[in-house]
Design a protein around this motif. Structure first.
Motif, PDB file in Angstrom:
ATOM      1  N   GLY A 324      65.594 -38.982 -15.571  1.00  0.00           N
ATOM      2  CA  GLY A 324      65.512 -39.667 -14.300  1.00  0.00           C
ATOM      3  C   GLY A 324      65.256 -41.150 -14.488  1.00  0.00           C
ATOM      4  N   VAL A 325      64.901 -41.830 -13.378  1.00  0.00           N
ATOM      5  CA  VAL A 325      64.678 -43.265 -13.410  1.00  0.00           C
ATOM      6  C   VAL A 325      63.439 -43.609 -12.602  1.00  0.00           C
ATOM      7  N   LEU A 326      62.826 -44.731 -12.965  1.00  0.00           N
ATOM      8  CA  LEU A 326      61.752 -45.338 -12.185  1.00  0.00           C
ATOM      9  C   LEU A 326      62.297 -46.599 -11.521  1.00  0.00           C
ATOM     10  N   VAL A 327      62.122 -46.691 -10.229  1.00  0.00           N
ATOM     11  CA  VAL A 327      62.506 -47.881  -9.478  1.00  0.00           C
ATOM     12  C   VAL A 327      61.243 -48.686  -9.206  1.00  0.00           C
ATOM     13  N   VAL A 328      61.194 -49.879  -9.767  1.00  0.00           N
ATOM     14  CA  VAL A 328      60.007 -50.727  -9.665  1.00  0.00           C
ATOM     15  C   VAL A 328      60.217 -51.726  -8.534  1.00  0.00           C
ATOM     16  N   CYS A 329      59.287 -51.728  -7.587  1.00  0.00           N
ATOM     17  CA  CYS A 329      59.303 -52.673  -6.475  1.00  0.00           C
ATOM     18  C   CYS A 329      58.070 -53.572  -6.585  1.00  0.00           C
ATOM     19  N   ALA A 330      58.024 -54.585  -5.768  1.00  0.00           N
ATOM     20  CA  ALA A 330      56.882 -55.493  -5.796  1.00  0.00           C
ATOM     21  C   ALA A 330      55.617 -54.801  -5.328  1.00  0.00           C
ATOM     22  N   ASN A 331      55.741 -53.852  -4.406  1.00  0.00           N
ATOM     23  CA  ASN A 331      54.564 -53.221  -3.812  1.00  0.00           C
ATOM     24  C   ASN A 331      54.526 -51.709  -3.979  1.00  0.00           C
ATOM     25  N   SER A 332      55.445 -51.117  -4.700  1.00  0.00           N
ATOM     26  CA  SER A 332      55.472 -49.667  -4.863  1.00  0.00           C
ATOM     27  C   SER A 332      56.330 -49.320  -6.070  1.00  0.00           C
ATOM     28  N   ILE A 333      56.175 -48.058  -6.537  1.00  0.00           N
ATOM     29  CA  ILE A 333      56.958 -47.506  -7.635  1.00  0.00           C
ATOM     30  C   ILE A 333      57.533 -46.171  -7.172  1.00  0.00           C
ATOM     31  N   HIS A 334      58.795 -45.930  -7.488  1.00  0.00           N
ATOM     32  CA  HIS A 334      59.463 -44.722  -7.042  1.00  0.00           C
ATOM     33  C   HIS A 334      60.138 -44.052  -8.237  1.00  0.00           C
ATOM     34  N   TYR A 335      59.984 -42.726  -8.320  1.00  0.00           N
ATOM     35  CA  TYR A 335      60.684 -41.940  -9.335  1.00  0.00           C
ATOM     36  C   TYR A 335      61.785 -41.139  -8.652  1.00  0.00           C
ATOM     37  N   HIS A 336      62.974 -41.146  -9.277  1.00  0.00           N
ATOM     38  CA  HIS A 336      64.106 -40.386  -8.737  1.00  0.00           C
ATOM     39  C   HIS A 336      64.878 -39.744  -9.872  1.00  0.00           C
ATOM     40  N   SER A 337      65.305 -38.521  -9.618  1.00  0.00           N
ATOM     41  CA  SER A 337      66.213 -37.822 -10.519  1.00  0.00           C
ATOM     42  C   SER A 337      67.197 -37.046  -9.655  1.00  0.00           C
ATOM     43  N   GLN A 338      68.014 -36.250 -10.308  1.00  0.00           N
ATOM     44  CA  GLN A 338      69.017 -35.507  -9.554  1.00  0.00           C
ATOM     45  C   GLN A 338      68.399 -34.402  -8.718  1.00  0.00           C
ATOM     46  N   SER A 339      67.156 -34.010  -9.011  1.00  0.00           N
ATOM     47  CA  SER A 339      66.564 -32.875  -8.310  1.00  0.00           C
ATOM     48  C   SER A 339      65.253 -33.185  -7.603  1.00  0.00           C
ATOM     49  N   THR A 340      64.549 -34.248  -7.981  1.00  0.00           N
ATOM     50  CA  THR A 340      63.228 -34.489  -7.405  1.00  0.00           C
ATOM     51  C   THR A 340      62.969 -35.974  -7.277  1.00  0.00           C
ATOM     52  N   SER A 341      61.931 -36.301  -6.518  1.00  0.00           N
ATOM     53  CA  SER A 341      61.528 -37.701  -6.324  1.00  0.00           C
ATOM     54  C   SER A 341      60.069 -37.742  -5.915  1.00  0.00           C
ATOM     55  N   CYS A 342      59.399 -38.859  -6.223  1.00  0.00           N
ATOM     56  CA  CYS A 342      58.032 -39.103  -5.782  1.00  0.00           C
ATOM     57  C   CYS A 342      57.790 -40.605  -5.809  1.00  0.00           C
ATOM     58  N   SER A 343      56.730 -41.051  -5.129  1.00  0.00           N
ATOM     59  CA  SER A 343      56.474 -42.477  -4.968  1.00  0.00           C
ATOM     60  C   SER A 343      54.989 -42.753  -5.100  1.00  0.00           C
ATOM     61  N   LEU A 344      54.665 -44.044  -5.269  1.00  0.00           N
ATOM     62  CA  LEU A 344      53.282 -44.494  -5.376  1.00  0.00           C
ATOM     63  C   LEU A 344      53.191 -45.889  -4.797  1.00  0.00           C
ATOM     64  N   ALA A 345      52.328 -46.069  -3.795  1.00  0.00           N
ATOM     65  CA  ALA A 345      52.104 -47.374  -3.174  1.00  0.00           C
ATOM     66  C   ALA A 345      51.062 -48.149  -3.966  1.00  0.00           C
ATOM     67  N   LEU A 346      51.268 -49.457  -4.116  1.00  0.00           N
ATOM     68  CA  LEU A 346      50.405 -50.291  -4.940  1.00  0.00           C
ATOM     69  C   LEU A 346      49.452 -51.156  -4.140  1.00  0.00           C
ATOM     70  N   ASN A 347      49.754 -51.415  -2.874  1.00  0.00           N
ATOM     71  CA  ASN A 347      48.891 -52.267  -2.064  1.00  0.00           C
ATOM     72  C   ASN A 347      49.180 -51.999  -0.593  1.00  0.00           C
ATOM     73  N   ASN A 348      48.556 -52.794   0.279  1.00  0.00           N
ATOM     74  CA  ASN A 348      48.718 -52.601   1.723  1.00  0.00           C
ATOM     75  C   ASN A 348      50.051 -53.110   2.245  1.00  0.00           C
ATOM     76  N   PHE A 349      50.796 -53.850   1.425  1.00  0.00           N
ATOM     77  CA  PHE A 349      52.072 -54.397   1.882  1.00  0.00           C
ATOM     78  C   PHE A 349      53.239 -53.446   1.667  1.00  0.00           C
ATOM     79  N   SER A 350      53.007 -52.328   1.007  1.00  0.00           N
ATOM     80  CA  SER A 350      54.089 -51.370   0.785  1.00  0.00           C
ATOM     81  C   SER A 350      54.441 -50.705   2.111  1.00  0.00           C
ATOM     82  N   SER A 351      55.725 -50.679   2.418  1.00  0.00           N
ATOM     83  CA  SER A 351      56.190 -50.134   3.692  1.00  0.00           C
ATOM     84  C   SER A 351      56.374 -48.631   3.556  1.00  0.00           C
ATOM     85  N   GLN A 352      55.908 -47.893   4.557  1.00  0.00           N
ATOM     86  CA  GLN A 352      56.034 -46.447   4.571  1.00  0.00           C
ATOM     87  C   GLN A 352      57.434 -46.051   5.035  1.00  0.00           C
ATOM     88  N   PRO A 353      57.952 -44.936   4.541  1.00  0.00           N
ATOM     89  CA  PRO A 353      59.286 -44.496   4.970  1.00  0.00           C
ATOM     90  C   PRO A 353      59.301 -44.112   6.437  1.00  0.00           C
TER      91      PRO A 353
END
Length: 529
Positions: A324-353
């Motif tokens: 899979g892959v890790l998508v690095v954002c300024a305020n959050s980190i996201h993991y994605h693969s062909q079958s699963t995904s999960c996320s982690l917020a780093l601060n108060n500026f991370s926008s919720q889905p």
């Protein structure tokens, strides 16, 4: 003396790109060197046998150590990492010369140095993972020039194996009327060495097909040079127009592990937005995975993920067996693969889905990851070096089938990095344009209490005693052991308690560094009296 144009008074020293690969030797050569000696050890004395077995065990822990390749503007250098295994008497916690994880010291040894005629925009190492083949270096230059280099034992230096240029009148249509681009070409390589990819002119992807094992690009005037142990070489290249794939505004791309054919994952933005429009348009990025068939020159989309934050800027391939892959954002980190995904917020500026998506879990401290550099320390732990010099450890919690969550913890503070790469299983390198670049040894699960003279809570400033005019200073390993804190070389402890602290503890020791002169803000000179 007079000079018609200019004279380079001091060549650049700020490291902009760094990578690790088996350039001067093969992995099998390094593995054979790390293997314990079987014959003479049996006939030696007991003390010598214990010392030899301890040194052999340390070399086995060290494993095959690749070369370090660094680029500073138009300067290209290749280093060898020389590690010294500790004898049995010193492989413990007592004494000022205590070894760290069975290694007494390590240093960087310069193998070759080149001054090029253009600034290096991007660099990658082409490796197929074979034990009997060397790796190659791929360099990208403006506007769309790619050069592949390999090590030649005959000249004990690098030689050009292939060159690829997408400039000139026949390639003018690729620019689509533009004369300049904000970024130069970016090049990445497949983990199994099957191909490489270079993003040129913003939305043109050049695929560099690697030659099959046993083939070589040797000229007719060199009949004796093709090689059962030759390096990875590029056989041919072709272009993919990303506009035809409806892939616009590419931010980053990488190859992923675990597929029969090369799979290229591209991070791109469907509809551009900016900070002033976040309230109405904020999740504008997405990733698309393309299966690259170099024989048919086809590239279908096999999976994708949308609704990623607009500030996503980097994508990391997760090593096997996780994938899979890790998508690095300024305020959050996201993991994605062909079958699963999960996320982690780093601060108060991370926008919720939006909609019915579950809320993203959040860490209990504030951190920002924009302009961060990352490298994998193991198959589930990635180290981030932030824009403030802080080091973070992200653990991908994997249960054997799926990724459950992401855990982030603070580690230490070091130089502000412009690049990071892992060298083997015991070292990583932090390249910096603003400070000295560091060769760091790390160990998983070594208690800091067992290393009283190598790890210190605070560090002094010893950089003022170093000769500033010297371009490169290598700190000998014996001097490192005599310093009260080896981490005085710009590595400071900045551990803060938090609930996301990983169960696996990682310790660090700075082993060597490359001196950086600058950055220079202003200068003047005059005639001597």
């Amino acid at each position: 003396m007079s000079y018609a144009a200019y004279k380079m008074k001091h060549w650049p020293t700020g490291i902009e790109h760094c990578a690790a690969g088996f350039i001067t030797h093969r992995p099998s050569d390094a593995a054979a060197f790390s293997a314990p000696a079987a014959g003479p050890a049996a006939s030696s004395s007991g003390a010598d046998s214990d010392a030899d077995s301890s040194a052999a065990a340390a070399r086995r822990r060290l494993g095959p150590t690749p070369n370090l390749v660094v680029a500073a503007a138009n300067v290209l250098e290749v280093y060898a990492v020389r590690a010294e295994a500790a004898p049995a008497a010193e492989d413990g916690a007592g004494g000022a010369s205590a070894a760290f994880d069975g290694i007494l010291g390590a240093r960087l040894e310069l193998v070759c140095h080149y001054r090029l005629h253009g600034n290096i925009e991007s660099m990658a190492v082409l490796s197929d993972g074979a034990e009997n083949r060397r790796d190659s270096i791929a360099l990208a230059f403006r506007d769309a020039k790619i050069t592949c280099l390999e090590f030649d034992d005959a000249i004990h230096g690098l030689r050009t194996s292939s060159m690829h240029c997408f400039e000139g009148p026949e390639w003018q249509h690729l620019k689509r009327g533009r004369e300049s681009f904000a970024w130069g070409p970016v090049i990445k390589s497949d983990p199994l060495g099957r191909c490489g990819a270079a993003l040129i002119y913003g939305l043109q992807m050049a695929i560099l097909k690697a030659a099959q094992v046993g083939q070589s690009l040797v000229g007719e005037d060199e009949p004796t040079r093709a090689l059962s142990s030759s390096a990875v070489r590029v056989e041919s290249s072709y272009l993919i127009d990303l506009r035809a794939l409806e892939t616009n505004h590419v931010k980053d791309f990488t190859f992923v592990h675990g597929y029969i054919e090369p799979v290229l994952v591209i991070l791109h933005e469907r509809e551009p937005t900016w900070t002033g429009r976040i309230s109405s348009k904020h999740h504008t990025c997405m990733i698309s995975a393309f299966s690259i068939s170099m024989t048919l020159k086809q590239h279908p989309v096999i999976w994708s993920a949308a609704n990623l934050p607009h500030d996503a800027y980097q994508i990391l391939s997760v090593p096997p067996p996780i994938g899979g892959v890790l998508v690095v954002c300024a305020n959050s980190i996201h993991y994605h693969s062909q079958s699963t995904s999960c996320s982690l917020a780093l601060n108060n500026f991370s926008s919720q889905p939006d909609g019915s998506s579950p809320e993203i879990p959040k860490i209990n401290f504030h951190v920002e990851l924009d302009a961060a550099k990352a490298t994998w320390l193991s198959n589930d732990i990635v180290m981030f070096s932030t824009k403030t010099g802080e080091m973070l450890l992200l653990t991908v919690v994997y249960d054997g089938r799926t990724v459950r969550r992401l855990d982030l913890m603070k580690s230490k503070a070091s130089v502000i990095s412009s690049g990071a790469t892992t060298i083997g299983s015991s070292f990583f390198f932090l390249g910096s344009r603003l400070g000295d670049s560091l060769l760091v040894q790390y160990s998983c699960g070594v208690a800091t209490s067992a290393l009283p003279d190598l790890i210190d809570e605070r560090s002094g400033d010893i950089d003022g005693d170093l000769p500033f005019s010297k371009r490169l200073k290598r700190v000998p390993s014996d001097i490192l052991q005599d310093v009260t804190s080896v981490e005085e070389l710009s590595f400071q402890n900045n551990m803060l308690p938090n609930s996301t602290e990983s169960a696996q503890k990682i310790s660090y020791v700075v082993r060597d560094k490359l001196i950086n002169v600058g950055p220079l803000k202003d200068f003047s000179y005059g005639l001597r009296v």
